[in-house]
Design an enzyme around this catalytic site. Structure first.
Site, PDB file in Angstrom:
ATOM      1  N   LYS A 126       0.827  -1.209   0.000  1.00  0.00           N
ATOM      2  CA  LYS A 126       0.000   0.000   0.000  1.00  0.00           C
ATOM      3  C   LYS A 126       0.861   1.259   0.000  1.00  0.00           C
ATOM      4  O   LYS A 126       0.537   2.256  -0.646  1.00  0.00           O
ATOM      5  CB  LYS A 126      -0.912   0.002   1.234  1.00  0.00           C
ATOM      6  CG  LYS A 126      -1.828  -1.216   1.372  1.00  0.00           C
ATOM      7  CD  LYS A 126      -2.902  -1.237   0.324  1.00  0.00           C
ATOM      8  CE  LYS A 126      -3.960  -2.296   0.607  1.00  0.00           C
ATOM      9  NZ  LYS A 126      -3.469  -3.680   0.593  1.00  0.00           N
ATOM     10  N   LYS A 161      -8.261   2.335   4.046  1.00  0.00           N
ATOM     11  CA  LYS A 161      -8.039   0.884   4.073  1.00  0.00           C
ATOM     12  C   LYS A 161      -6.819   0.556   4.923  1.00  0.00           C
ATOM     13  O   LYS A 161      -5.939   1.398   5.140  1.00  0.00           O
ATOM     14  CB  LYS A 161      -7.884   0.321   2.654  1.00  0.00           C
ATOM     15  CG  LYS A 161      -6.853   1.016   1.790  1.00  0.00           C
ATOM     16  CD  LYS A 161      -6.954   0.518   0.348  1.00  0.00           C
ATOM     17  CE  LYS A 161      -6.042   1.307  -0.571  1.00  0.00           C
ATOM     18  NZ  LYS A 161      -6.123   0.865  -1.977  1.00  0.00           N
ATOM     19  N   ARG A 211      -5.596  -4.211 -13.282  1.00  0.00           N
ATOM     20  CA  ARG A 211      -4.420  -4.934 -12.797  1.00  0.00           C
ATOM     21  C   ARG A 211      -3.486  -5.174 -13.992  1.00  0.00           C
ATOM     22  O   ARG A 211      -3.844  -5.815 -14.968  1.00  0.00           O
ATOM     23  CB  ARG A 211      -4.825  -6.257 -12.159  1.00  0.00           C
ATOM     24  CG  ARG A 211      -3.694  -7.283 -11.962  1.00  0.00           C
ATOM     25  CD  ARG A 211      -2.516  -6.756 -11.122  1.00  0.00           C
ATOM     26  NE  ARG A 211      -2.885  -6.346  -9.813  1.00  0.00           N
ATOM     27  CZ  ARG A 211      -2.925  -7.156  -8.750  1.00  0.00           C
ATOM     28  NH1 ARG A 211      -2.639  -8.442  -8.894  1.00  0.00           N
ATOM     29  NH2 ARG A 211      -3.243  -6.678  -7.566  1.00  0.00           N
ATOM     30  N   ARG A 226     -11.159  -5.004 -13.249  1.00  0.00           N
ATOM     31  CA  ARG A 226     -12.018  -5.583 -12.218  1.00  0.00           C
ATOM     32  C   ARG A 226     -13.088  -4.549 -11.877  1.00  0.00           C
ATOM     33  O   ARG A 226     -12.808  -3.539 -11.238  1.00  0.00           O
ATOM     34  CB  ARG A 226     -11.172  -5.967 -11.006  1.00  0.00           C
ATOM     35  CG  ARG A 226     -10.105  -7.005 -11.361  1.00  0.00           C
ATOM     36  CD  ARG A 226      -9.087  -7.215 -10.274  1.00  0.00           C
ATOM     37  NE  ARG A 226      -8.288  -6.033 -10.011  1.00  0.00           N
ATOM     38  CZ  ARG A 226      -7.239  -6.011  -9.194  1.00  0.00           C
ATOM     39  NH1 ARG A 226      -6.874  -7.111  -8.560  1.00  0.00           N
ATOM     40  NH2 ARG A 226      -6.559  -4.903  -9.005  1.00  0.00           N
ATOM     41  N   ARG A 234     -15.576  -1.493  -4.474  1.00  0.00           N
ATOM     42  CA  ARG A 234     -14.394  -2.332  -4.651  1.00  0.00           C
ATOM     43  C   ARG A 234     -14.515  -3.167  -5.919  1.00  0.00           C
ATOM     44  O   ARG A 234     -15.532  -3.810  -6.162  1.00  0.00           O
ATOM     45  CB  ARG A 234     -14.221  -3.265  -3.447  1.00  0.00           C
ATOM     46  CG  ARG A 234     -14.140  -2.541  -2.122  1.00  0.00           C
ATOM     47  CD  ARG A 234     -14.225  -3.506  -0.961  1.00  0.00           C
ATOM     48  NE  ARG A 234     -15.513  -4.205  -0.930  1.00  0.00           N
ATOM     49  CZ  ARG A 234     -15.810  -5.188  -0.089  1.00  0.00           C
ATOM     50  NH1 ARG A 234     -14.907  -5.607   0.781  1.00  0.00           N
ATOM     51  NH2 ARG A 234     -16.992  -5.757  -0.111  1.00  0.00           N
ATOM     52  N   ASP A 274      -1.926  -1.774  -9.620  1.00  0.00           N
ATOM     53  CA  ASP A 274      -3.348  -1.453  -9.725  1.00  0.00           C
ATOM     54  C   ASP A 274      -3.507   0.020 -10.078  1.00  0.00           C
ATOM     55  O   ASP A 274      -2.942   0.893  -9.399  1.00  0.00           O
ATOM     56  CB  ASP A 274      -4.064  -1.753  -8.409  1.00  0.00           C
ATOM     57  CG  ASP A 274      -4.060  -3.240  -8.079  1.00  0.00           C
ATOM     58  OD1 ASP A 274      -3.871  -4.055  -8.999  1.00  0.00           O
ATOM     59  OD2 ASP A 274      -4.237  -3.581  -6.888  1.00  0.00           O
ATOM     60  N   GLU A 282      -1.848   0.801  -6.066  1.00  0.00           N
ATOM     61  CA  GLU A 282      -1.015  -0.149  -5.314  1.00  0.00           C
ATOM     62  C   GLU A 282       0.025  -0.789  -6.224  1.00  0.00           C
ATOM     63  O   GLU A 282      -0.155  -0.847  -7.445  1.00  0.00           O
ATOM     64  CB  GLU A 282      -1.870  -1.268  -4.690  1.00  0.00           C
ATOM     65  CG  GLU A 282      -2.764  -0.837  -3.568  1.00  0.00           C
ATOM     66  CD  GLU A 282      -3.519  -2.025  -2.951  1.00  0.00           C
ATOM     67  OE1 GLU A 282      -3.100  -3.188  -3.172  1.00  0.00           O
ATOM     68  OE2 GLU A 282      -4.509  -1.778  -2.261  1.00  0.00           O
ATOM     69  N   ASN A 284       1.670  -4.487  -6.057  1.00  0.00           N
ATOM     70  CA  ASN A 284       1.613  -5.776  -5.380  1.00  0.00           C
ATOM     71  C   ASN A 284       2.830  -6.626  -5.735  1.00  0.00           C
ATOM     72  O   ASN A 284       3.068  -6.921  -6.905  1.00  0.00           O
ATOM     73  CB  ASN A 284       0.339  -6.519  -5.783  1.00  0.00           C
ATOM     74  CG  ASN A 284      -0.910  -5.782  -5.345  1.00  0.00           C
ATOM     75  OD1 ASN A 284      -1.384  -5.968  -4.238  1.00  0.00           O
ATOM     76  ND2 ASN A 284      -1.426  -4.915  -6.208  1.00  0.00           N
TER      77      ASN A 284
END
Length: 320
Positions: A126, A161, A211, A226, A234, A274, A282, A284
């Protein structure tokens, strides 16, 4: 050369092979006739300053009822493996951190660890994105209610978050006059004792959270959109988001290439970034997902690209 590959992951009997990216990597490894050593974090240990693991040598197959078979159990010196994938899902807790120190010992003795253990420790998924401040929405990291209150006064619509979550868990949208502001913030920060990340709400989330997979610094040209279901903020697949696949646009390619250069310097071979709209959200690096979604839709093997890259690294290391 017979390649020995290790994978540290969550219990293999609990994965969803239709969506699991680690399973895709293992399938490609099986195709190449690698010897696959399966491990969980609890199996790793240090003895006399050397890194070991209790492992299970497994075979993989594309069978939704029985996707793996244990051939035999074996305790090994981790440095005997050519490659180790660290694919344990978040949260990145202290047990996860301790395991990276064990894996680092194997790395120092020549094993390629994906991703680099020190980078897994140093770059929270994050927080990582703030290194690229021109690409991100306005972002705050704090545990203090007053600071968050000032942030929402300025930005009017925010997302809050936890720093160690995944899959869309515990993500809240708060608007300026939300009567639940205090209870949400108190819950998320555990009454000002836990850090959270707070960002300006990006309305383009309605069109999808993208993504993008990056392999060895190079972005894959297809990405997964997504899209949140109705009434949701979300887009995460785990939270019921719908999936669409598209080619990445020029802006996303620019962001991805810029991040890719940094990832290479830090030994991060595979990452999933993301993006919402044109804002980076983000980066990841623990166990990036969406490989299967792309591979199932397009005639492309991300796992093949990844293992080709690693085989070149092994060859280069052996030549030295």
């Amino acid at each position: 050369m017979k390649i020995r590959i290790g994978v540290v992951m969550d219990p293999i009997n609990s994965i969803n092979i239709k969506k699991d990216s680690t399973f895709s990597i293992l399938l490609e490894s099986q195709k190449r006739n690698y010897t696959i050593y399966y491990m969980e974090i609890k199996d790793l240990y240090i003895y006399l300053n050397k890194a070991y693991s209790n492992t299970k040598i497994i075979n993989i197959q594309k069978d939704k009822k029985k996707w793996f078979k244990i051939i035999k159990k074996k305790t090994i010196l981790l440095s005997k493996l050519d490659i180790i994938f660290m694919r344990k899902d978040p949260p990145v807790n202290m047990e996860f951190i301790y395991s990276t120190y064990i894996l680092e010992k194997a790395e120092k003795n020549g094993t390629i660890v994906v991703n680099k253990p020190s980078s897994l420790r140093n770059f929270n998924e994050k927080i990582f994105s703030i290194k690229f401040k021109k690409f991100i929405p306005e972002t705050l990291i704090t545990s203090k209610k007053k600071i968050i209150k000032n942030f929402i006064k300025k930005n009017k619509d925010i997302i809050i978050k936890p720093l160690n979550g995944m899959g869309g868990h515990s993500i809240f949208r708060i608007k300026k006059k939300d009567k639940n502001f205090s209870v949400i913030v108190e819950t998320m920060t555990k009454k000002e004792t836990k850090y959270c990340i707070v960002q300006k709400y990006v309305k383009e989330i309605l069109n999808g959270d993208k993504r993008i997979i990056i392999i060895n610094g190079i972005p894959i040209k297809w990405c997964v959109y997504r899209i949140p279901k109705k009434g949701e903020n979300r887009g995460n697949i785990a939270s019921g988001g719908k999936v669409k696949l598209k080619k990445i646009n020029k802006k996303d390619l620019k962001i991805s290439k810029r991040i890719g250069k940094f990832l290479i310097k830090k030994g991060i071979i595979i990452a999933g970034i993301d993006i919402i709209g044109n804002k980076l959200i983000e980066i990841n690096i623990t166990s990036p997902t969406c490989i299967r979604e792309i591979e199932n839709f397009y005639k492309v093997s991300i796992s093949e690209m990844l293992l080709n890259c690693l085989e070149k690294k092994i060859l280069k290391k052996n030549i030295k």
